[in-house]
Design a protein around this motif. Structure first.
Motif, PDB file in Angstrom:
ATOM      1  N   GLN A   1    -134.962   0.167  52.089  1.00 25.29           N
ATOM      2  CA  GLN A   1    -134.121  -1.026  51.992  1.00 25.29           C
ATOM      3  C   GLN A   1    -134.901  -2.216  51.421  1.00 25.29           C
ATOM      4  OE1 GLN A   1    -131.897  -1.841  55.502  1.00 25.29           O
ATOM      5  NE2 GLN A   1    -130.975  -3.718  54.709  1.00 25.29           N
TER       6      GLN A   1
ATOM      7  N   GLU B   1    -136.160   3.910  56.638  1.00 24.35           N
ATOM      8  CA  GLU B   1    -135.022   3.077  56.251  1.00 24.35           C
ATOM      9  C   GLU B   1    -135.501   1.704  55.810  1.00 24.35           C
ATOM     10  OE1 GLU B   1    -130.781   1.513  58.150  1.00 24.35           O
ATOM     11  OE2 GLU B   1    -131.732   3.342  58.912  1.00 24.35           O
TER      12      GLU B   1
ATOM     13  N   ILE C   1    -128.983   5.059  52.502  1.00 27.93           N
ATOM     14  CA  ILE C   1    -130.313   4.847  53.091  1.00 27.93           C
ATOM     15  C   ILE C   1    -130.431   5.512  54.457  1.00 27.93           C
ATOM     16  CG2 ILE C   1    -131.863   3.109  54.047  1.00 27.93           C
ATOM     17  CD1 ILE C   1    -131.149   1.264  51.829  1.00 27.93           C
ATOM     18  N   HIS C   2    -129.405   5.354  55.284  1.00 30.09           N
ATOM     19  CA  HIS C   2    -129.459   5.903  56.641  1.00 30.09           C
ATOM     20  C   HIS C   2    -129.573   7.429  56.615  1.00 30.09           C
ATOM     21  CE1 HIS C   2    -128.818   6.070  60.954  1.00 30.09           C
ATOM     22  NE2 HIS C   2    -127.884   7.001  60.760  1.00 30.09           N
TER      23      HIS C   2
ATOM     24  N   ALA D   1    -133.023   8.451  55.553  1.00 30.30           N
ATOM     25  CA  ALA D   1    -134.006   8.174  56.601  1.00 30.30           C
ATOM     26  C   ALA D   1    -133.965   9.235  57.693  1.00 30.30           C
ATOM     27  CB  ALA D   1    -133.758   6.784  57.196  1.00 30.30           C
TER      28      ALA D   1
ATOM     29  N   ARG E   1    -136.357   4.876  61.266  1.00 31.38           N
ATOM     30  CA  ARG E   1    -136.260   3.440  61.074  1.00 31.38           C
ATOM     31  C   ARG E   1    -137.311   2.942  60.085  1.00 31.38           C
ATOM     32  NH1 ARG E   1    -132.576   0.081  61.064  1.00 31.38           N
ATOM     33  NH2 ARG E   1    -131.829   0.887  63.062  1.00 31.38           N
TER      34      ARG E   1
END
Length: 798
Positions: free
Chosen positions: A533, A529, A503-504, A507, A526
C-alpha cells in the motif's frame, strides 16, 4: 618465461634442427659425449657456457654501459635475417625485445621478424616478451634500470604424493599416497624419496607450472590437498593433514610462478590460480595471456594492461563452452573468451568456474543473480507473470500442478540462467507457485531471521519510517529482492478488477510465505499489506518508475519516423496487441489502410541501430516495460511483407537451409568497428531449432538455438548473421516468423479498420496517468496529480 631456461631450450632445438652455427658453438664448449645429448649437460656446465658467450662482443653495449639505444638498433636489424644466435646474444646483453623500431607498419622487433618471414626469430622473441628490462620514470624520461628477479622463495618439508596423472583424479584413498621429502628452492619444486636423498625423484620448474588448485577438505585421503598442473599436461597431487603446512606450501609455490605485476592475487584465499589465454574487446584475432584466481563465486583476473578486475560468476548472463576449448563468459555489455591451450588444466578451470557460477546454497545471496542483485529465479518468474499473468484470475492464490512446479524448482536450482519461461510451454499458475515455493523453502527469510521480529512489531504511528530503517539494514541482495517483489505485487493489485487479487488478498498469500510462518494470525500479512500500500513511500520510488503498473498507461508512439510532429500519446490497456495499437494510431491520424498496405508496429533501438517487427498478436504493454531509454515503438509500413507472404505461400516445407555469414560478436555502431570477422557457415532452420554447421558435410552442429526463444532484429550494421542479398534475408526472416508463430505471419483479413472492442477514453480528466515517454513537464504534471491523493485512490479501489 625465465630467459636462461628458454635460451638453453632454444639451443637444444637448434641443435636438433642442425643449425650449423649453434652446433659449432655448442661443440666448442661442450665435450663430445655431452654434445650428442644436450639434455645430459649439467646445469653448472650450461651456466658456464651461457656466461662465456654472454660477455662476448656485445658486452660494451650492455645497458650498464649506457648504450641501450645501440643495442636495440642492433636487435631490430638482426631479427630481419636468419641469424637467431646473434639475436640470442643481443637479448642476453639486455636488448629490449619490446623496443620501438620506428617503423609504423612494424612497431616491434617481433613484427619485423614476422614481416621478413623469419619464424624462428619470431618464436624466440615471442617467448621473451615478458622478460624486458624494467624501466623507471625519472624527470619525465624513461631510463633503463637493472633487471631484478623476484625474491627467491624457499620452503621444505614432508608431503604425501600420488603418481603424476594425465587426467583429473577421482577421489584418491590414503594408501595411494607416498611420503616424500619436498623442497622449493631457486624456482624449482622437487620431491625426494626421503630427506636423506640428494637425487630427486622428480621436479617442476616454476616456468612449467601453469595452474595450482586447492581442493576442498577431505576430497582425498588426506585432510588438505593441492594439485599442480604442468605445461606438459601432467597433474601432480600432494596432501597433508597439517593445515598450516598446507597453507604455507600453497602460498610458497604460488609465489614462484605468479608474476610480480599480479602479486595481489596471492593475497586472496584462492581455490585455483594460474594463467590462461583469452580474447575480449575489439580484438578477437590474437589471444593474450591473462592471470586468473578463483575465489568463491568471483573470478579475479589480471588481463593485459589491466590493474585487476572481478568477474561475478553468479551474475553472468551466459556461460557456455564452445568448440570444446573455448569458455564464453557473457557479462552485461561484455564477452570474455577463455581459450584452452592445454586440455588438462582447462578442463579443471571449466568445471570450477561452472560450479562457482551455479547456485551455491539455499540462501538468497547464494543464488544466481541479475546485475541488480536479484535472484534469477525471482526475476524470471516476475517477468513471466508480468507479461502473461497480470490479468489471470486468482493469480498467486490458485495452485499449479505439483509435479510441474517441482520440476521448475529443480531446474532453477540446477542452473537458473538456462531456464527460459515461455508462453505455451509453462503455465502461469505453475510459475506463480514456483516463486512462492522458492521464498517458502529458502534457507533464510527475506527479512532475515534476526530482524523478522522487528518487522512484525512496528508501531502503527511510525511504521513507514521504521520500515525504511529496517529496509536499509537488510543485506544488498535481500533489499533488492524485496523491492522487486513488492513492486511486482503493487503491479498485480492494480489489475485487481480482472485478477481479483487486491492488496488484502495478496497479503494473505505472501505474509506467511515471506516470513515462513504458519499464518495463524494476520501479523505477517499486515506487514506485506503495508509494504504494498505504501510502496512508493517506503521504497522511495522515483517518480519516473510509477508508470510500470497502472491500469491504463500513457505511452509515446511514433508514426513513420521519430520527431515531434509524429509523436502520439496513447492510453494503453494491458491487453492491447500490436495490431490494435497500429489501428488506433492510424485512426487518430485518419489514415486509410489500403489492401496492400502492411502497416505494422516496430520496436526500434537507437543505440544499436536495430529494429524488430512486433507480431500482430503480440501484446504491447510488456514491450514498453522492457524498453530502454534509447528505444521506442514506431508505426510504419512493412515494405517486404507482401513478398514474404508470397514466398511462404509457395513453400512446401516449413524449414530452410543454406549458407549465411556468421560471427560471435556484434559490431559496435558507435565506433564503426567490428569485433570479429564473418565466417561462412551452413544453417538449417527447422520447426524446433536453428542449427549451425561448419560446412555442408558436417555431421555435428557447432551451435543449436531453440527457434521459439529467438528474437530476430534487423540492422543496417550487422550483428551476428549476414545474408548476401536482400531477398535471401527476406526469405530467412519470413521463415523465422512462420515457425515462431505457426504460420500466422499476418492477419488473414488484414488490419481491422474498426476500433478496438474496448473504447478507450482519450480524455485524461482527473485520472492520474503516468506517461511512459514524453516531455519532462508532461511527466511532472501527471505524477503530481497522481501523488496528491495516491493512498485515497488505492483505498477506493478495493
Amino acid at each position: 618465461m625465465d630467459r636462461k631456461v628458454w635460451t638453453e631450450e632454444l639451443i637444444q632445438v637448434f641443435l636438433l634442427l642442425g643449425n650449423e652455427r649453434v652446433n659449432s658453438f655448442w661443440a666448442a664448449n661442450v665435450p663430445p659425449s655431452e654434445a650428442l645429448s644436450p639434455s645430459s649437460c649439467s646445469d653448472e656446465r650450461r651456466r658456464f657456457i651461457t656466461n662465456k658467450y654472454r660477455h662476448g662482443k656485445y658486452r660494451k653495449y650492455h645497458p650498464l654501459y649506457g648504450n641501450q639505444k645501440e643495442l636495440n638498433n642492433a636487435l631490430c636489424i638482426n631479427v630481419q635475417c636468419s641469424d637467431v644466435l646473434e639475436t640470442l646474444s643481443l637479448v642476453f646483453c639486455g636488448a629490449d625485445v619490446n623496443c620501438s623500431t620506428g617503423v609504423v607498419d612494424c612497431p616491434s622487433p617481433l613484427s619485423l621478424a614476422s614481416a621478413h618471414s623469419q619464424p624462428l626469430q619470431a618464436e624466440f622473441l615471442s617467448h621473451n616478451l615478458n622478460t624486458e628490462l624494467p624501466r623507471s620514470e625519472v624527470g619525465g624520461a624513461m631510463e633503463a634500470v637493472h633487471y631484478s628477479a623476484p625474491p627467491s622463495v624457499s620452503y621444505n618439508g614432508f608431503l604425501f604424493k600420488t603418481g603424476s596423472m594425465q587426467r583429473p583424479p577421482e577421489s584418491k584413498a590414503r594408501e595411494e599416497f607416498s611420503r616424500r621429502w619436498c623442497t622449493l628452492n631457486d624456482g624449482c619444486f622437487s620431491y625426494y624419496e626421503s630427506d636423506k636423498n640428494s637425487n630427486p625423484n622428480g621436479s617442476l620448474k616454476a616456468a612449467e607450472i601453469v595452474c595450482l588448485a586447492v581442493n576442498t577438505p577431505m576430497k582425498h585421503g588426506y585432510d588438505h590437498t593441492f594439485e599442480l598442473y604442468s605445461n606438459s599436461e601432467r597433474l601432480y597431487l600432494f596432501g597433508t593433514d597439517d593445515e598450516d603446512s598446507h597453507k604455507e606450501w600453497v602460498k610458497s609455490i604460488a609465489k614462484t610462478f605468479i608474476p610480480a605485476n599480479v602479486e595481489p592475487l596471492l593475497r586472496l584465499s584462492f581455490e585455483r590460480i594460474g594463467r590462461l589465454k583469452y580474447k575480449d574487446g575489439l580484438n578477437l584475432q590474437t589471444p593474450k595471456v591473462g592471470w586468473f584466481a578463483l575465489v568463491g563465486s568471483t573470478l579475479h583476473a589480471y588481463l593485459e594492461d589491466s590493474q585487476g578486475e572481478e568477474i561475478h560468476l553468479r551474475k553472468l548472463q551466459e556461460l557456455s563452452i564452445q568448440q570444446d576449448n573455448v569458455l564464453v563468459l557473457v557479462e552485461r555489455g561484455r564477452t570474455l573468451y577463455i581459450e584452452g591451450e592445454r586440455k588438462l588444466d582447462f578442463g579443471g578451470w571449466c568445471a570450477a568456474i561452472q560450479r562457482a557460477a551455479g547456485s551455491g546454497g539455499d540462501t538468497l545471496s547464494q543464488q544466481q543473480l541479475t546485475d541488480k542483485d536479484i535472484p534469477v529465479i525471482v526475476h524470471s518468474c516476475i517477468e513471466y507473470i508480468t507479461q502473461h499473468g497480470l490479468t489471470s484470475e486468482g493469480i498467486y492464490r490458485k495452485s499449479g500442478v505439483n509435479s510441474r512446479v517441482a520440476a521448475l524448482c529443480e531446474a532453477f536450482r540446477c542452473d537458473a540462467r538456462s531456464v527460459h519461461l515461455r508462453e505455451g510451454e509453462h503455465q502461469v499458475d505453475d510459475v506463480s507457485n514456483t516463486l512462492k515455493r522458492f521464498f517458502r523453502e529458502s534457507g533464510e527469510v527475506v527479512f532475515t531471521s534476526n530482524a523478522s521480529r522487528e518487522w512484525l512489531s512496528t508501531e502503527e504511528s511510525k511504521k513507514i519510517s521504521q520500515y525504511q530503517l529496517l529496509l536499509s539494514r537488510l543485506p544488498r541482495v535481500n533489499q533488492a529482492t524485496l523491492e522487486a517483489l513488492v513492486n511486482h505485487l503493487y503491479c498485480v493489485q492494480r489489475f485487481s478488477e480482472l485478477n481479483q487479487m487486491n492488496i488484502h488478498n495478496l497479503a494473505i498469500v505472501f505474509g506467511p510465505t515471506l516470513f515462513q510462518a504458519d499464518g495463524k494470525d494476520y501479523t505477517a500479512g499486515r506487514v506485506i499489506e503495508d509494504l504494498i500500500q505504501h510502496y512508493t513511500h517506503i521504497f522511495e520510488v522515483r517518480l519516473t518508475c510509477l508508470h510500470t503498473c497502472q491500469w491504463h498507461f500513457i505511452c509515446t508512439v511514433y508514426l513513420e519516423e521519430k520527431n515531434d510532429t509524429a509523436e502520439q500519446h496513447v492510453k494503453i490497456p494491458g491487453s492491447m496487441t500490436a495490431a490494435e495499437l497500429t489501428c488506433d494510431i492510424l485512426d487518430r491520424r485518419k489514415i486509410p489502410v489500403k489492401e496492400n498496405n502492411y502497416w505494422s508496429c516496430w520496436e526500434v533501438s537507437e543505440k544499436d541501430e536495430t529494429e524488430r517487427l512486433l507480431h500482430h498478436q503480440e501484446r504491447v504493454l510488456p514491450i514498453f516495460h522492457s524498453l530502454g531509454t534509447d528505444s521506442y515503438l514506431l508505426i510504419k509500413k512493412h515494405l517486404a511483407m507482401e513478398a514474404m507472404t508470397v514466398y511462404l505461400a509457395s513453400k512446401v516445407d516449413v524449414s530452410k537451409h543454406g549458407i549465411m555469414k556468421y560471427r560471435e560478436e556484434r559490431s559496435i555502431p558507435v565506433l564503426g568497428l567490428s569485433s570479429g570477422s564473418f565466417n561462412d557457415r551452413y544453417f538449417i532452420l527447422s520447426a524446433g531449432s536453428l542449427r549451425m554447421y561448419k560446412e555442408v558435410r558436417s555431421n555435428r552442429p557447432e551451435r543449436d538455438w531453440p527457434v521459439k526463444n529467438l528474437k530476430v532484429y534487423l540492422a543496417p550494421v550487422v550483428w551476428y548473421l549476414c545474408c548476401d542479398t536482400q531477398s535471401d534475408m527476406r526469405e530467412w526472416f519470413a521463415t523465422f516468423l512462420s515457425i515462431q508463430y505457426d504460420g500466422d505471419v499476418w492477419p488473414v483479413d488484414g488490419l481491422q479498420q474498426t476500433r478496438m472492442s474496448r473504447v478507450l477514453d482519450t480524455h485524461h480528466g482527473n485520472v492520474s496517468l503516468i506517461p511512459l515517454h514524453g516531455s519532462e513537464n508532461e511527466m511532472r504534471n501527471s505524477v503530481a496529480a497522481f501523488s496528491q491523493d495516491l493512498l485515497a485512490n488505492q483505498r477506493h479501489s478495493y
